[in-house]
Design an enzyme around this catalytic site. Structure first.
Site, PDB file in Angstrom:
ATOM      1  N   GLY A   1      12.625 -30.095  51.930  1.00  0.00           N
ATOM      2  CA  GLY A   1      12.422 -28.939  51.033  1.00  0.00           C
ATOM      3  C   GLY A   1      11.029 -27.613  50.355  1.00  0.00           C
TER       4      GLY A   1
ATOM      5  N   LYS B   1      12.767 -25.226  48.980  1.00  0.00           N
ATOM      6  CA  LYS B   1      12.809 -24.464  47.646  1.00  0.00           C
ATOM      7  C   LYS B   1      12.293 -24.963  46.850  1.00  0.00           C
ATOM      8  CE  LYS B   1      16.401 -25.424  45.780  1.00  0.00           C
ATOM      9  NZ  LYS B   1      16.819 -25.510  44.309  1.00  0.00           N
TER      10      LYS B   1
ATOM     11  N   MET C   1      18.996 -36.674  45.386  1.00  0.00           N
ATOM     12  CA  MET C   1      20.246 -36.664  44.279  1.00  0.00           C
ATOM     13  C   MET C   1      21.196 -36.572  45.143  1.00  0.00           C
ATOM     14  SD  MET C   1      16.886 -36.708  40.762  1.00  0.00           S
ATOM     15  CE  MET C   1      17.475 -34.538  40.965  1.00  0.00           C
TER      16      MET C   1
ATOM     17  N   SER D   1      22.052 -28.217  44.785  1.00  0.00           N
ATOM     18  CA  SER D   1      23.156 -29.437  44.403  1.00  0.00           C
ATOM     19  C   SER D   1      24.201 -28.520  42.463  1.00  0.00           C
ATOM     20  CB  SER D   1      22.502 -30.530  43.862  1.00  0.00           C
ATOM     21  OG  SER D   1      22.101 -31.327  45.361  1.00  0.00           O
TER      22      SER D   1
ATOM     23  N   HIS E   1      20.065 -29.896  52.326  1.00  0.00           N
ATOM     24  CA  HIS E   1      19.701 -31.474  52.924  1.00  0.00           C
ATOM     25  C   HIS E   1      19.572 -31.483  53.474  1.00  0.00           C
ATOM     26  CE1 HIS E   1      21.084 -31.946  48.225  1.00  0.00           C
ATOM     27  NE2 HIS E   1      19.107 -32.822  48.272  1.00  0.00           N
TER      28      HIS E   1
ATOM     29  N   ALA F   1      24.809 -34.778  45.790  1.00  0.00           N
ATOM     30  CA  ALA F   1      25.395 -33.695  45.427  1.00  0.00           C
ATOM     31  C   ALA F   1      25.006 -32.640  46.750  1.00  0.00           C
ATOM     32  CB  ALA F   1      25.240 -32.839  44.023  1.00  0.00           C
TER      33      ALA F   1
HETATM   34  O1  PAF Z   1      14.038 -33.195  45.327  1.00  0.00           O
HETATM   35  C1  PAF Z   1      14.881 -33.723  44.852  1.00  0.00           C
HETATM   36  O2  PAF Z   1      15.778 -34.139  45.335  1.00  0.00           O
HETATM   37  C2  PAF Z   1      14.007 -34.997  44.611  1.00  0.00           C
HETATM   38  O3  PAF Z   1      13.487 -34.421  43.215  1.00  0.00           O
HETATM   39  C3  PAF Z   1      13.911 -36.682  44.517  1.00  0.00           C
HETATM   40  C4  PAF Z   1      12.641 -35.809  46.108  1.00  0.00           C
HETATM   41  C5  PAF Z   1      14.668 -36.968  45.570  1.00  0.00           C
HETATM   42  C6  PAF Z   1      12.962 -37.188  44.217  1.00  0.00           C
HETATM   43  O4  PAF Z   1      14.322 -37.757  43.187  1.00  0.00           O
END
Ligand code: PAF
Length: 279
Positions: free
Chosen positions: A148, A150, A30, A187, A37, A32
């Site tokens: 991840g 977390k 998502m 984030s 990531h 940020a």
């Molecule tokens: O973990 C995230 O960032 C979100 O839940 C995901 C898996 C991208 C789905 O929107």
């Protein structure tokens, strides 16, 4: 790194990878972005997969409008980080691409996953995650996707989704990446003051304190002590539970070695943070 904004651009990119018989590694996000990531991206790059990241803030997984509005958007910085990481493509869809007028939500019985821990605290959240990941998997059609740990409960939801609809996609779960202080990268940390970040590092420290009391005292007493340590530092615990890491149901006795998981959600400066530790 190619930046893909339309479904056609994405389809062409995917076709090109298939034409070159290159396997695709996918990291849905998502935005940020942080080192957590980037770790996922690097895992994919290391495995010589054509690596694609998506950035889409999915409204369907926010049960709270103000949480959605406060979600940090840092697209320029995200692109910079991704370019350095070896990522091959970035997909930035609009809401109409993900949820077109003909979109029919999938039905996935989440079972216990929607009834424990995050489930009751964030009604509809995991269903929203399942919907968006279903759409993204359909569009990107990766060979592997990276998530991840977390978000431990989310990882279980993704595995369940894949086992129902995408048995061809391998799901790789990666360790939580932490700051030196122990604070799990997230984030949401961007919304904390320096003091908030310092206090937030007590979350993981406390999980370790409880873990180290494993088999010395009963879990409920260890958890009570942990909650006390956090409360002393003005950290508001939403839940702090011991569960079995295979089933995720909560336990009042320590589990066999490597099957214990402590999971927590807590608020600091109004920011909701989650973390967990397995042992
Ligand atoms: O973990 C995230 O960032 C979100 O839940 C995901 C898996 C991208 C789905 O929107």
């Amino acid at each position: 790194m190619e930046i893909l904004k339309t479904e056609l651009e994405l389809n062409n990119w995917v076709k090109n990878q298939h034409a070159n018989t290159t396997k695709i590694g996918f990291v849905p996000t998502m935005g940020a972005l942080h080192e957590g990531h980037i770790y996922l991206v690097k895992q994919s790059v290391k495995q010589e997969l054509a690596t694609i990241v998506s950035i889409f803030v999915n409204p369907k997984q926010f049960n709270n409008a103000s949480d959605l509005n406060k979600y940090p958007i840092t697209i320029e910085a995200d692109i910079k980080l991704l370019k350095k990481s070896g990522c091959n493509a970035l997909f930035i869809p609009t809401i109409d691409i993900i949820y077109p007028s003909y979109f029919l939500p999938i039905k996935l019985d989440l079972g216990i996953l929607d009834k424990v821990l995050e489930g009751p605290k964030r009604p509809g959240h995991f269903n929203g995650v399942a919907q968006v990941v279903y759409r993204l998997f359909k569009m990107v059609n990766p060979d592997k996707a990276f998530f991840g740990l977390k978000d431990f409960q989310q990882c279980k939801v993704i595995k369940l989704l894949a086992s129902h609809f995408f048995t061809n996609i391998k799901i790789e779960l990666c360790p939580t990446i932490r700051h030196k202080s122990g604070l799990a990268m997230s984030s949401r940390n961007m919304r904390l003051s320096d003091n908030g970040k310092k206090r937030a590092s007590l979350i993981y420290k406390t999980l370790n304190v409880i873990k180290n009391l494993n088999n010395a005292i009963e879990p409920k007493d260890a958890i009570k002590y942990g909650k006390h340590l956090l409360a002393e530092n003005n950290i508001e615990v939403e839940y702090l539970e011991l569960a079995n890491s295979k089933t995720l149901d909560s336990w009042i006795v320590w589990q066999p070695e490597k099957q214990n998981i402590l999971l927590i959600a807590a608020y600091i400066e109004g920011v909701r943070l989650i973390d967990n530790i397995q042992f």
